[in-house]
Design a protein around this motif. Structure first.
Motif, PDB file in Angstrom:
ATOM      1  N   CYS A 175       0.764  -1.665   0.065  1.00 23.29           N
ATOM      2  CA  CYS A 175      -0.288   0.376  -0.029  1.00 23.29           C
ATOM      3  C   CYS A 175       1.101   1.292   0.155  1.00 23.29           C
ATOM      4  CB  CYS A 175      -0.665  -0.307   1.398  1.00 23.29           C
ATOM      5  SG  CYS A 175      -1.519   1.762   0.989  1.00 23.29           S
ATOM      6  N   PRO A 176       0.510   2.027  -0.642  1.00 20.20           N
ATOM      7  CA  PRO A 176       1.276   3.570  -0.827  1.00 20.20           C
ATOM      8  C   PRO A 176       0.963   4.151   0.458  1.00 20.20           C
ATOM      9  CG  PRO A 176      -0.130   3.092  -3.210  1.00 20.20           C
ATOM     10  CD  PRO A 176      -0.127   2.190  -2.246  1.00 20.20           C
ATOM     11  N   ALA A 177       0.037   4.097   1.186  1.00 20.05           N
ATOM     12  CA  ALA A 177       0.115   5.116   2.198  1.00 20.05           C
ATOM     13  C   ALA A 177       0.380   5.168   2.712  1.00 20.05           C
ATOM     14  CB  ALA A 177      -1.949   5.257   1.971  1.00 20.05           C
ATOM     15  N   CYS A 178       0.313   3.658   3.330  1.00 21.98           N
ATOM     16  CA  CYS A 178       0.664   3.024   5.046  1.00 21.98           C
ATOM     17  C   CYS A 178       1.716   2.159   4.750  1.00 21.98           C
ATOM     18  CB  CYS A 178      -0.561   2.281   6.025  1.00 21.98           C
ATOM     19  SG  CYS A 178      -1.038   0.710   5.347  1.00 21.98           S
ATOM     20  N   LYS A 179       2.413   1.467   3.735  1.00 22.85           N
ATOM     21  CA  LYS A 179       3.598   1.025   2.967  1.00 22.85           C
ATOM     22  C   LYS A 179       3.281  -0.484   4.571  1.00 22.85           C
ATOM     23  CE  LYS A 179       6.045   3.970   1.984  1.00 22.85           C
ATOM     24  NZ  LYS A 179       5.216   5.023   0.799  1.00 22.85           N
ATOM     25  N   GLU A 180       2.217  -1.117   4.129  1.00 26.17           N
ATOM     26  CA  GLU A 180       1.484  -2.736   4.339  1.00 26.17           C
ATOM     27  C   GLU A 180       1.805  -3.144   3.053  1.00 26.17           C
ATOM     28  OE1 GLU A 180       0.875  -4.266   7.479  1.00 26.17           O
ATOM     29  OE2 GLU A 180       1.686  -2.639   8.947  1.00 26.17           O
ATOM     30  N   TRP A 181       2.567  -4.400   3.373  1.00 24.85           N
ATOM     31  CA  TRP A 181       2.288  -5.511   2.396  1.00 24.85           C
ATOM     32  C   TRP A 181       0.940  -6.120   2.575  1.00 24.85           C
ATOM     33  CZ3 TRP A 181       5.805  -5.646  -1.382  1.00 24.85           C
ATOM     34  CH2 TRP A 181       6.677  -4.661  -1.424  1.00 24.85           C
ATOM     35  N   ASN A 182       0.444  -6.583   1.110  1.00 25.88           N
ATOM     36  CA  ASN A 182      -0.710  -7.563   1.050  1.00 25.88           C
ATOM     37  C   ASN A 182      -1.716  -7.603   1.358  1.00 25.88           C
ATOM     38  OD1 ASN A 182      -1.512 -10.105  -0.550  1.00 25.88           O
ATOM     39  ND2 ASN A 182      -0.728 -11.715   0.665  1.00 25.88           N
ATOM     40  N   THR A 183      -2.381  -6.071   1.712  1.00 27.77           N
ATOM     41  CA  THR A 183      -3.688  -5.651   1.952  1.00 27.77           C
ATOM     42  C   THR A 183      -4.737  -4.769   1.302  1.00 27.77           C
ATOM     43  OG1 THR A 183      -2.314  -3.032   2.307  1.00 27.77           O
ATOM     44  CG2 THR A 183      -2.281  -4.908   4.357  1.00 27.77           C
ATOM     45  N   PHE A 184      -4.380  -6.047  -0.204  1.00 20.56           N
ATOM     46  CA  PHE A 184      -5.384  -4.981  -0.918  1.00 20.56           C
ATOM     47  C   PHE A 184      -6.043  -6.564  -1.166  1.00 20.56           C
ATOM     48  CE2 PHE A 184      -2.439  -1.721  -1.648  1.00 20.56           C
ATOM     49  CZ  PHE A 184      -3.679  -0.428  -1.568  1.00 20.56           C
ATOM     50  N   ALA A 185      -7.455  -5.896  -1.271  1.00 18.69           N
ATOM     51  CA  ALA A 185      -8.782  -6.853  -0.777  1.00 18.69           C
ATOM     52  C   ALA A 185      -9.972  -5.990  -2.375  1.00 18.69           C
ATOM     53  CB  ALA A 185      -9.980  -7.403  -0.296  1.00 18.69           C
ATOM     54  N   GLU A 186     -10.681  -6.651  -3.059  1.00 18.47           N
ATOM     55  CA  GLU A 186     -11.185  -6.571  -4.429  1.00 18.47           C
ATOM     56  C   GLU A 186     -11.651  -6.336  -3.459  1.00 18.47           C
ATOM     57  OE1 GLU A 186     -11.501  -8.957  -7.617  1.00 18.47           O
ATOM     58  OE2 GLU A 186     -12.723  -8.531  -8.424  1.00 18.47           O
ATOM     59  N   GLU A 187     -13.278  -4.982  -4.282  1.00 16.99           N
ATOM     60  CA  GLU A 187     -13.912  -4.965  -3.325  1.00 16.99           C
ATOM     61  C   GLU A 187     -15.170  -4.386  -4.572  1.00 16.99           C
ATOM     62  OE1 GLU A 187     -14.454  -2.879  -0.342  1.00 16.99           O
ATOM     63  OE2 GLU A 187     -13.057  -4.025   0.557  1.00 16.99           O
ATOM     64  N   ILE A 188     -16.604  -4.789  -5.174  1.00 18.81           N
ATOM     65  CA  ILE A 188     -17.079  -4.785  -6.058  1.00 18.81           C
ATOM     66  C   ILE A 188     -18.139  -3.299  -5.525  1.00 18.81           C
ATOM     67  CG2 ILE A 188     -19.050  -5.050  -7.784  1.00 18.81           C
ATOM     68  CD1 ILE A 188     -18.140  -8.158  -7.571  1.00 18.81           C
ATOM     69  N   VAL A 189     -18.368  -2.072  -6.010  1.00 19.98           N
ATOM     70  CA  VAL A 189     -19.053  -0.822  -5.759  1.00 19.98           C
ATOM     71  C   VAL A 189     -20.034  -0.680  -6.543  1.00 19.98           C
ATOM     72  CG1 VAL A 189     -18.904   1.391  -5.577  1.00 19.98           C
ATOM     73  CG2 VAL A 189     -16.748  -0.409  -4.489  1.00 19.98           C
ATOM     74  N   ASP A 190     -21.027  -0.963  -6.338  1.00 19.53           N
ATOM     75  CA  ASP A 190     -22.286   0.038  -6.869  1.00 19.53           C
ATOM     76  C   ASP A 190     -21.888   1.484  -7.590  1.00 19.53           C
ATOM     77  OD1 ASP A 190     -22.638  -3.326  -7.883  1.00 19.53           O
ATOM     78  OD2 ASP A 190     -24.708  -3.003  -6.755  1.00 19.53           O
ATOM     79  N   LYS A 191     -22.578   2.195  -8.581  1.00 17.63           N
ATOM     80  CA  LYS A 191     -23.008   3.422  -8.908  1.00 17.63           C
ATOM     81  C   LYS A 191     -23.628   3.608  -8.930  1.00 17.63           C
ATOM     82  CE  LYS A 191     -18.740   5.558  -7.119  1.00 17.63           C
ATOM     83  NZ  LYS A 191     -17.146   6.176  -7.873  1.00 17.63           N
ATOM     84  N   ARG A 192     -24.611   3.375  -8.160  1.00 19.55           N
ATOM     85  CA  ARG A 192     -25.620   4.611  -8.850  1.00 19.55           C
ATOM     86  C   ARG A 192     -26.482   6.319  -9.261  1.00 19.55           C
ATOM     87  NH1 ARG A 192     -29.591   0.315  -5.077  1.00 19.55           N
ATOM     88  NH2 ARG A 192     -28.107  -2.113  -5.837  1.00 19.55           N
ATOM     89  N   GLU A 193     -27.242   6.080 -10.522  1.00 22.17           N
ATOM     90  CA  GLU A 193     -27.681   7.522 -10.245  1.00 22.17           C
ATOM     91  C   GLU A 193     -28.512   8.207  -9.499  1.00 22.17           C
ATOM     92  OE1 GLU A 193     -26.619  10.097 -13.090  1.00 22.17           O
ATOM     93  OE2 GLU A 193     -25.818   8.136 -13.805  1.00 22.17           O
ATOM     94  N   LEU A 194     -28.095   8.647  -8.990  1.00 20.78           N
ATOM     95  CA  LEU A 194     -28.568   9.542  -7.524  1.00 20.78           C
ATOM     96  C   LEU A 194     -30.054  10.186  -8.216  1.00 20.78           C
ATOM     97  CD1 LEU A 194     -25.984  11.713  -6.699  1.00 20.78           C
ATOM     98  CD2 LEU A 194     -26.582   9.994  -4.912  1.00 20.78           C
ATOM     99  N   LYS A 195     -30.964  10.079  -7.146  1.00 17.32           N
ATOM    100  CA  LYS A 195     -32.451  10.462  -7.166  1.00 17.32           C
ATOM    101  C   LYS A 195     -32.551  11.678  -6.318  1.00 17.32           C
ATOM    102  CE  LYS A 195     -33.711   5.958  -7.058  1.00 17.32           C
ATOM    103  NZ  LYS A 195     -34.304   5.680  -6.420  1.00 17.32           N
ATOM    104  N   GLY A 196     -33.406  12.395  -6.978  1.00 18.50           N
ATOM    105  CA  GLY A 196     -33.893  13.713  -6.533  1.00 18.50           C
ATOM    106  C   GLY A 196     -33.171  14.556  -6.626  1.00 18.50           C
ATOM    107  N   ARG A 197     -32.179  15.029  -7.077  1.00 14.61           N
ATOM    108  CA  ARG A 197     -30.966  15.292  -6.958  1.00 14.61           C
ATOM    109  C   ARG A 197     -31.051  17.374  -6.415  1.00 14.61           C
ATOM    110  NH1 ARG A 197     -26.302  15.223 -10.840  1.00 14.61           N
ATOM    111  NH2 ARG A 197     -25.779  17.353 -10.253  1.00 14.61           N
ATOM    112  N   LYS A 198     -30.785  17.934  -5.669  1.00 14.78           N
ATOM    113  CA  LYS A 198     -31.541  18.462  -5.649  1.00 14.78           C
ATOM    114  C   LYS A 198     -30.582  19.270  -6.790  1.00 14.78           C
ATOM    115  CE  LYS A 198     -31.992  19.808  -1.177  1.00 14.78           C
ATOM    116  NZ  LYS A 198     -30.821  20.611   0.138  1.00 14.78           N
TER     117      LYS A 198
END
Ligand SMILES: Nc1ncnc2c1ncn2[C@@H]1O[C@H](COP(=O)(O)OP(=O)(O)OP(=O)(O)O)[C@@H](O)[C@H]1O
Ligand SMILES: [Mg+2]
Length: 451
Positions: free
Chosen positions: A25-48
């Motif tokens: 990790c370039p931020a905390c310099k720990e080894w082997n800490t990256f894990a894959e996560e799936i993030v859903d991006k939905r269009e925001l409804k009712g935006r101001k």
């Protein structure tokens, strides 16, 4: 609206985000800490629309005086900055088994006697297990409701329906949100869950206490990621084998962070320790060299601690140095100062420095105590039991002034000490104020001559 799924790699230690996997990790310099996560991006409804958004003039806001709710635990109130603030989000972190659940259940017990509705949500323990703990603590009123649930969407609906005044979430690592597909405890889950809790706290004016686990391995996303999001971060620490616990404020949007609260773990819950100095000095050895009492300020309160040092001839070419409760580098620095200014050959000696009782102290005012303890052990001189000392030590061996002198001397006097070794520069205006012998010193040479 179209839904886009995106794969992001998160550092499970610090929460750093990256679009590709990395070994370190370039931020905390720990080894082997990256894990894959799936993030859903939905269009925001009712935006101001931007025309709906107005700015406000600071002067036009009417301030309602800040409302604080007392937890009836003085130690906790002080760390919180004077009580619970309505609508705040408080994170309580700490090692496993240190007593986080106990502390928060006890807060619920105290507050359930008031005109407040409480909801304790546990994702870790069953109702029976909570009941067993509650039985040890004593009587609860019927204002406290329990819920065993980990689904945050359901929890949110329940809170909106019940409208409690205070909610406890035990713990954030067990909570999950259906919109995020990664496992509970992962960085994106923890972050998403906290932002939902934040909306609950700010939107409905409910105070939310959140428990966060810290693991050494960084397997579970530590509460580090959360620290930025919440209003107050408290760490519950202490030696698991000793009975007392220290609650420390790390961040507080509504109060100072250098206050600590001291508790003792008993079978019937946590008991406040109103005079920590007495507690810390309990069981001091009599007539032993390498032991001295120093005074450290924790927030507005002086605490007397016993510093112990053991200096012994090194069997190997490489002397060992160990410090418990104080900064290791600070000890090395002070030993170098002692070696250079007093010409004592500490380079051939092992040194072990310890603050009795297992507390951690970082204030520079304990420097003089460290120096005297090391010197006393080296020369095998016994420092009088009724002596205390404080002062910061500089690199040229000078003893520098520290703040809040009078509070420190008062505390020493209250506990029956007879002699105070302090920086001479701090002695102005102290004449005749105390019935205790004050010995001003300019440098460590003077200080070791007094013992
Ligand atoms: N009968 C008892 N008598 C005295 N102390 C007890 C008793 N039962 C539990 N304890 C203390 O309570 C501690 C556990 O407290 P608690 O469950 O609140 O910790 P926690 O921080 O919530 O732990 P976890 O991380 O597992 O959630 C134990 O480590 C022990 O010190
Ligand atoms: Mg717990």
């Amino acid at each position: 609206m179209a839904k886009t799924k995106k794969t992001i790699y998160f550092c499970q230690n610090c929460g750093f985000e990256s679009s590709k996997w990395m070994g370190q990790c370039p931020a905390c310099k720990e080894w082997n800490t990256f894990a894959e996560e799936i993030v859903d991006k939905r269009e925001l409804k009712g935006r101001k629309e931007v025309k709906d958004v107005q700015t406000t003039i600071l002067k036009d806001i009417t301030s309602s005086s800040e409302e604080r709710i007392s937890t009836h635990m003085e130690e906790l109130d002080r760390v919180l900055g004077g009580g619970i603030v309505k609508g705040s989000l408080v994170l309580v972190g700490g090692d496993p088994g240190i007593g986080k659940s106990t502390l928060l259940l006890q807060v619920c017990k105290n507050l359930s006697g008031e005109d407040l509705n409480l909801l304790y949500i546990s994702g870790e323990e069953s109702l029976q297990q909570i009941k067993i703990r509650a039985d040890r603590m004593g009587e609860f009123s019927d204002r406290l409701a329990l819920l065993c649930e980990t689904n945050l969407d359901l929890i949110k609906s329940v809170i909106e329906r019940e409208k409690p005044d205070i909610v406890v979430i035990d713990s954030i690592q067990t909570m999950f949100n259906e919109q995020v597909s990664s496992a509970p405890g992962s960085v994106s889950q923890v972050r998403e869950s906290t932002s939902i809790l934040m909306q609950i706290a700010k939107g409905l004016g409910i105070t939310v206490f959140v428990v966060g686990h810290v693991t050494k391995e960084g397997v579970v996303a530590g509460p580090r990621v959360l620290e930025h999001m919440v209003d107050t971060v408290l760490y519950f620490e202490g030696d698991r084998h000793a009975s007392y616990r220290v609650l420390r404020g790390v961040k507080n949007r509504f109060g100072s962070t250098d206050e600590i609260g001291v508790f003792e773990m008993r079978a019937n819950g946590l008991k406040e320790v109103t005079n920590p100095s007495e507690f810390m000095l309990d069981g001091r050895p009599e007539g032993a060299s390498g032991s001295v009492v120093a005074c450290s300020m924790e927030g507005t309160r002086p605490i007397l601690i016993e510093i112990q040092a053991l200096v012994s001839r090194s069997a190997f070419g490489m002397p060992r140095r160990t410090s418990v409760g104080v900064d290791y580098n600070r000890v090395n620095l002070l030993m170098a100062v002692l070696e250079k200014r007093l010409h004592i050959p500490l380079g051939d000696y092992d040194a072990y420095v310890n603050i009795a009782g297992g507390v951690r102290m970082n204030e520079p005012a304990i420097d003089l105590g460290l120096v005297l303890a090391i010197y006393s052990s080296f020369k095998d001189i016994i420092i009088e039991e009724s002596t205390i000392c404080f002062g910061e030590v500089g690199l040229s061996g000078e003893v520098r002034s520290v703040n809040m002198i009078e509070q420190r001397i008062n505390e020493a006097q209250k506990l029956g000490f007879k002699k105070v070794i302090l920086p001479r520069v701090s002695m102005k205006n102290l004449e005749g104020k105390f019935d205790i012998e004050l010995i001003g010193v300019d440098n460590i040479k003077d200080a070791v001559d007094t013992i």
